[in-house]
Structure formats: structure tokens, C-alpha cells
Design a protein around this motif. Structure first.
Motif, PDB file in Angstrom:
ATOM      1  N   PRO A   1       0.808  -1.226   0.000  1.00 18.52           N
ATOM      2  CA  PRO A   1       0.000   0.000   0.000  1.00 18.52           C
ATOM      3  C   PRO A   1       0.841   1.275   0.000  1.00 18.52           C
ATOM      4  N   LEU A   2       2.041   1.219   0.569  1.00 16.11           N
ATOM      5  CA  LEU A   2       2.917   2.390   0.543  1.00 16.11           C
ATOM      6  C   LEU A   2       3.317   2.731  -0.883  1.00 16.11           C
ATOM      7  N   LEU A   3       3.557   1.706  -1.706  1.00 15.29           N
ATOM      8  CA  LEU A   3       3.903   1.959  -3.098  1.00 15.29           C
ATOM      9  C   LEU A   3       2.688   2.403  -3.901  1.00 15.29           C
ATOM     10  N   ASP A   4       1.536   1.820  -3.621  1.00 16.08           N
ATOM     11  CA  ASP A   4       0.327   2.213  -4.343  1.00 16.08           C
ATOM     12  C   ASP A   4       0.021   3.689  -4.150  1.00 16.08           C
ATOM     13  N   ASP A   5       0.362   4.214  -3.010  1.00  9.28           N
ATOM     14  CA  ASP A   5       0.091   5.616  -2.705  1.00  9.28           C
ATOM     15  C   ASP A   5       1.277   6.527  -3.022  1.00  9.28           C
ATOM     16  N   ASN A   6       2.331   5.965  -3.638  1.00 11.09           N
ATOM     17  CA  ASN A   6       3.551   6.720  -3.841  1.00 11.09           C
ATOM     18  C   ASN A   6       4.077   6.465  -5.258  1.00 11.09           C
ATOM     19  N   VAL A   7       3.559   7.189  -6.226  1.00 13.63           N
ATOM     20  CA  VAL A   7       3.973   7.013  -7.615  1.00 13.63           C
ATOM     21  C   VAL A   7       5.468   7.244  -7.757  1.00 13.63           C
ATOM     22  N   ARG A   8       5.957   8.261  -7.097  1.00 12.32           N
ATOM     23  CA  ARG A   8       7.393   8.554  -7.196  1.00 12.32           C
ATOM     24  C   ARG A   8       8.222   7.403  -6.641  1.00 12.32           C
ATOM     25  N   GLY A   9       7.758   6.794  -5.543  1.00 12.20           N
ATOM     26  CA  GLY A   9       8.485   5.669  -4.944  1.00 12.20           C
ATOM     27  C   GLY A   9       8.556   4.472  -5.868  1.00 12.20           C
ATOM     28  N   ILE A  10       7.447   4.097  -6.495  1.00 11.75           N
ATOM     29  CA  ILE A  10       7.467   2.941  -7.406  1.00 11.75           C
ATOM     30  C   ILE A  10       8.290   3.271  -8.643  1.00 11.75           C
ATOM     31  N   ALA A  11       8.224   4.514  -9.111  1.00 11.31           N
ATOM     32  CA  ALA A  11       9.029   4.911 -10.269  1.00 11.31           C
ATOM     33  C   ALA A  11      10.516   4.842  -9.936  1.00 11.31           C
ATOM     34  N   GLU A  12      10.899   5.309  -8.761  1.00  5.57           N
ATOM     35  CA  GLU A  12      12.305   5.239  -8.349  1.00  5.57           C
ATOM     36  C   GLU A  12      12.761   3.788  -8.236  1.00  5.57           C
ATOM     37  N   LEU A  13      11.913   2.935  -7.675  1.00  2.67           N
ATOM     38  CA  LEU A  13      12.245   1.520  -7.517  1.00  2.67           C
ATOM     39  C   LEU A  13      12.422   0.842  -8.875  1.00  2.67           C
ATOM     40  N   LEU A  14      11.490   1.065  -9.789  1.00  5.56           N
ATOM     41  CA  LEU A  14      11.592   0.459 -11.117  1.00  5.56           C
ATOM     42  C   LEU A  14      12.763   1.027 -11.904  1.00  5.56           C
ATOM     43  N   ALA A  15      13.000   2.327 -11.799  1.00  6.44           N
ATOM     44  CA  ALA A  15      14.137   2.938 -12.498  1.00  6.44           C
ATOM     45  C   ALA A  15      15.456   2.372 -11.976  1.00  6.44           C
TER      46      ALA A  15
END
Length: 153
Positions: free
Chosen positions: A80-94
Motif C-alpha cells: 500500500p505504501l507503493l500504491d500511494d507513492n507514484v514517485r516511490g514505485i518509479a524510483e524503484l523500477l528505475a
């Protein structure tokens, strides 16, 4: 050429822990485009981030023809932290794409099946400082004198 298709093990609905058994339509389309573009010797890698329940989407990607599948482990309580954090998931995938090394093309569905925001692709491109195109209707591989160039319409 190394192609990455970013996919998501979408939930039946936001907040639900159950995952869809199949790839979401837009993710399946990104994967199919990757397969269409890939030439002999190229590599198509399906990448996702999530808990072990995300493996269903990766298994489906492999069944459809991806050469490899990679899941960045995110424990269920942190999803849920990633679902609410577009920047966080983008940083993780990048960061994951940087770790893979040379990647020539990143494909991402127009939107996920659960949240449907359509922001992941542009956000990953931003994190990688790469150009980004959205809502493509076709991708055409043009033969050239060397190994060809990618034309996008």
C-alpha cells in the motif's frame, strides 16, 4: 536489443490483496509489442515489483514469450505504501532498470487494471531522464542498412 516490459500484478480492486490470474489488458499489450519488436538474438524481460503473489503475472508473461522475468520483492505490508507513492514505485523500477544495465526500450501499458492512473510509464521515464511517449497506436520496425531503426507512429 534488450527490451523491458513493465507489468503489474493488478488486484481485483484497489485495497484487495488478491491478484488477477492474467495480465491486465494494457500490460499484455505492452508485452505483445515487445514480442513483435524483438528480433532473433534480442531479449524481452518482464519486470514487476511486489510480493510473491505478483509471480502470477510474471508466469503469464513467460508463457506469452518473455525471455526472462524479474520481480523486485516488496513485502505485502509495504505494497500500500507503493500504491500511494507514484514517485516511490518509479524510483524503484528505475533503479531496477539501471541495475539490469543496457536497456534499449522500456514498454509500459497505458494504465493498470486496478488504479488506472497511467502515470507509471511517464514517472519511470522521468526518473531515468529518458524521453517518453504515451498512448501509441502502433510501433513499426523499419529495416535499415545495419540492424534497423525503430519508428513509432
Amino acid at each position: 536489443m534488450r527490451i523491458v516490459a513493465l507489468i503489474k500484478a493488478a488486484r481485483h480492486e484497489p485495497g484487495d490483496k488478491g491478484r488477477l490470474d492474467a495480465l491486465a489488458p494494457c500490460d499484455a499489450a505492452a508485452l505483445r509489442w515487445g514480442l513483435e519488436i524483438a528480433r532473433p538474438g534480442d531479449e524481452l524481460i518482464a519486470v514487476t515489483a511486489g510480493p510473491a503473489s505478483s509471480d502470477t503475472a510474471l508466469d503469464r508473461a513467460l508463457t506469452l514469450g518473455a525471455h526472462r522475468a524479474l520481480r523486485v520483492w516488496v513485502p505485502e505490508p509495504d505494497v500500500p505504501l507503493l500504491d500511494d507513492n507514484v514517485r516511490g514505485i518509479a524510483e524503484l523500477l528505475a533503479a531496477t532498470l539501471r541495475h539490469l544495465g543496457s536497456v534499449d526500450l522500456v514498454l509500459c501499458g497505458a494504465r493498470s487494471a486496478d488504479w488506472a492512473s497511467g502515470i507509471t510509464g511517464p514517472a519511470v521515464a522521468f526518473e531515468l531522464d529518458l524521453p517518453h511517449l504515451s498512448q501509441l497506436s502502433s510501433i513499426v520496425l523499419k529495416s535499415g542498412e545495419d540492424d534497423g531503426e525503430l519508428l513509432i507512429e
